[in-house]
Design a protein around this motif. Structure first.
Motif, mmCIF file in Angstrom:
data_model
loop_
_atom_site.group_PDB
_atom_site.id
_atom_site.type_symbol
_atom_site.label_atom_id
_atom_site.label_comp_id
_atom_site.label_asym_id
_atom_site.label_seq_id
_atom_site.Cartn_x
_atom_site.Cartn_y
_atom_site.Cartn_z
ATOM 1 N N LEU A 269 0.833 -1.193 0.000
ATOM 2 C CA LEU A 269 0.000 0.000 0.000
ATOM 3 C C LEU A 269 0.870 1.245 0.000
ATOM 4 O O LEU A 269 2.011 1.217 0.458
ATOM 5 C CB LEU A 269 -0.941 0.031 1.199
ATOM 6 C CG LEU A 269 -0.298 0.002 2.589
ATOM 7 C CD1 LEU A 269 -0.971 0.993 3.501
ATOM 8 C CD2 LEU A 269 -0.387 -1.405 3.155
ATOM 9 N N GLN A 270 0.286 2.287 -0.541
ATOM 10 C CA GLN A 270 0.942 3.599 -0.470
ATOM 11 C C GLN A 270 0.010 4.564 0.257
ATOM 12 O O GLN A 270 0.139 4.770 1.442
ATOM 13 C CB GLN A 270 1.328 4.075 -1.872
ATOM 14 C CG GLN A 270 2.502 3.251 -2.412
ATOM 15 C CD GLN A 270 2.939 3.670 -3.791
ATOM 16 O OE1 GLN A 270 2.737 4.784 -4.231
ATOM 17 N NE2 GLN A 270 3.555 2.740 -4.517
ATOM 18 N N CYS A 271 -0.987 5.110 -0.433
ATOM 19 C CA CYS A 271 -1.895 6.010 0.298
ATOM 20 C C CYS A 271 -2.823 5.219 1.214
ATOM 21 O O CYS A 271 -3.333 5.741 2.190
ATOM 22 C CB CYS A 271 -2.706 6.873 -0.668
ATOM 23 S SG CYS A 271 -4.158 6.053 -1.386
ATOM 24 N N GLY A 272 -3.071 3.949 0.866
ATOM 25 C CA GLY A 272 -3.887 3.079 1.717
ATOM 26 C C GLY A 272 -5.382 3.163 1.481
ATOM 27 O O GLY A 272 -6.142 2.437 2.128
ATOM 28 N N PHE A 273 -5.795 4.017 0.560
ATOM 29 C CA PHE A 273 -7.240 4.193 0.408
ATOM 30 C C PHE A 273 -7.918 2.935 -0.114
ATOM 31 O O PHE A 273 -9.015 2.591 0.322
ATOM 32 C CB PHE A 273 -7.531 5.378 -0.537
ATOM 33 C CG PHE A 273 -8.935 5.865 -0.413
ATOM 34 C CD1 PHE A 273 -9.304 6.724 0.613
ATOM 35 C CD2 PHE A 273 -9.909 5.443 -1.305
ATOM 36 C CE1 PHE A 273 -10.615 7.146 0.755
ATOM 37 C CE2 PHE A 273 -11.219 5.873 -1.180
ATOM 38 C CZ PHE A 273 -11.576 6.728 -0.145
ATOM 39 N N CYS A 274 -7.272 2.240 -1.017
ATOM 40 C CA CYS A 274 -7.884 1.031 -1.589
ATOM 41 C C CYS A 274 -7.727 -0.178 -0.679
ATOM 42 O O CYS A 274 -8.351 -1.221 -0.908
ATOM 43 C CB CYS A 274 -7.241 0.708 -2.939
ATOM 44 S SG CYS A 274 -5.520 0.135 -2.786
ATOM 45 N N CYS B 157 -6.556 0.424 -7.665
ATOM 46 C CA CYS B 157 -5.525 1.096 -6.879
ATOM 47 C C CYS B 157 -4.845 2.113 -7.779
ATOM 48 O O CYS B 157 -4.382 1.772 -8.861
ATOM 49 C CB CYS B 157 -4.498 0.086 -6.351
ATOM 50 S SG CYS B 157 -3.146 0.891 -5.461
ATOM 51 N N ARG B 158 -4.775 3.341 -7.303
ATOM 52 C CA ARG B 158 -4.182 4.392 -8.127
ATOM 53 C C ARG B 158 -2.702 4.583 -7.820
ATOM 54 O O ARG B 158 -2.038 5.393 -8.459
ATOM 55 C CB ARG B 158 -4.911 5.717 -7.907
ATOM 56 C CG ARG B 158 -6.349 5.661 -8.323
ATOM 57 C CD ARG B 158 -7.008 7.018 -8.313
ATOM 58 N NE ARG B 158 -8.435 6.898 -8.539
ATOM 59 C CZ ARG B 158 -9.000 6.665 -9.714
ATOM 60 N NH1 ARG B 158 -8.247 6.508 -10.786
ATOM 61 N NH2 ARG B 158 -10.309 6.567 -9.828
ATOM 62 N N CYS B 159 -2.165 3.877 -6.826
ATOM 63 C CA CYS B 159 -0.805 4.165 -6.370
ATOM 64 C C CYS B 159 0.220 3.086 -6.706
ATOM 65 O O CYS B 159 1.328 3.409 -7.123
ATOM 66 C CB CYS B 159 -0.777 4.334 -4.859
ATOM 67 S SG CYS B 159 -1.893 5.558 -4.209
ATOM 68 N N THR B 160 -0.106 1.841 -6.466
ATOM 69 C CA THR B 160 0.949 0.827 -6.354
ATOM 70 C C THR B 160 1.329 0.142 -7.655
ATOM 71 O O THR B 160 2.349 -0.527 -7.706
ATOM 72 C CB THR B 160 0.507 -0.291 -5.381
ATOM 73 O OG1 THR B 160 -0.625 -0.960 -5.952
ATOM 74 C CG2 THR B 160 0.140 0.263 -4.023
HETATM 75 FE FE1 FES Z 1 -3.395 4.339 -2.885
HETATM 76 FE FE2 FES Z 1 -4.115 1.859 -3.561
HETATM 77 S S1 FES Z 1 -2.528 2.465 -2.175
HETATM 78 S S2 FES Z 1 -5.104 3.713 -4.045
#
Ligand code: FES
Ligand code: FES
Length: 170
Positions: free
Chosen positions: A100-105, A137-140
């Protein structure tokens, strides 16, 4: 317009009886009435999967289910997975694999991954990718998420996942 409807639902091992508007979505009931803000809303088109919970052991997008449809059911959210300070094996794998990065998903991903492993305890990488297709997921770039699910499978998380889904909580 129909008035409030009484529902009884068990969420993360606790029984609740509440009057809800017939149009109330399960995700809003969980977040706003029960304070289960670990379950998040990431879209208004039912395609991001961030709101995924287990309804009677099956993963569902809680933004696409009415609270009244959960009447008499058992719901497990991300907040019902850990056993005190001990993370669920899939949560632990996400932590260890930096999934995870931002953790939202992440809450939705983990709930979906547990369901996936319950139905397929030893998935291939391709099966994991397909099983998580409904979660964005928009980050990983997904790579570490897939690694985490495969690692959890290798650690036998499916056994724990089955127990979680069957009982609502461990
Ligand atoms: Fe940011 Fe998946 S960790 S949207
Ligand atoms: Fe439910 Fe996006 S908030 S799918």
């Amino acid at each position: 317009m129909p008035g409030p409807t009484r529902i009884s639902v068990t969420v993360d091992g606790v029984s609740y009886t509440d009057d809800v508007e017939p149009r109330t979505l399960l995700v809003h009931y969980l977040r706003e009435r029960l304070g289960k803000t670990g379950t998040v809303v990431g879209c208004d088109t039912s395609n991001c999967g961030a709101c995924t919970v287990h309804l009677d052991g099956q993963s569902v997008k809680s933004c696409s289910v009415l609270a009244v449809q959960a009447d008499g059911s058992t719901v497990t959210t991300i907040e019902g997975l850990a056993d005190g300070d001990t993370l669920h094996p899939v949560q632990q794998a996400f932590h260890e694999q930096h999934a995870l990065q931002c953790g939202f998903c992440t809450p939705g991903m983990i709930m979906q991954a547990i369901d996936l492993l319950k139905n397929n305890p030893n998935p291939t990488e391709q099966e994991v990718r397909e099983g998580l297709e409904g979660n964005l997921c928009r980050c990983t770039g997904y790579h570490n998420i897939v690694r985490a699910v495969l690692a959890a499978a290798g650690d036998g998380a499916a056994t724990s996942a089955a127990a979680t889904s069957a009982g609502g909580v461990r």
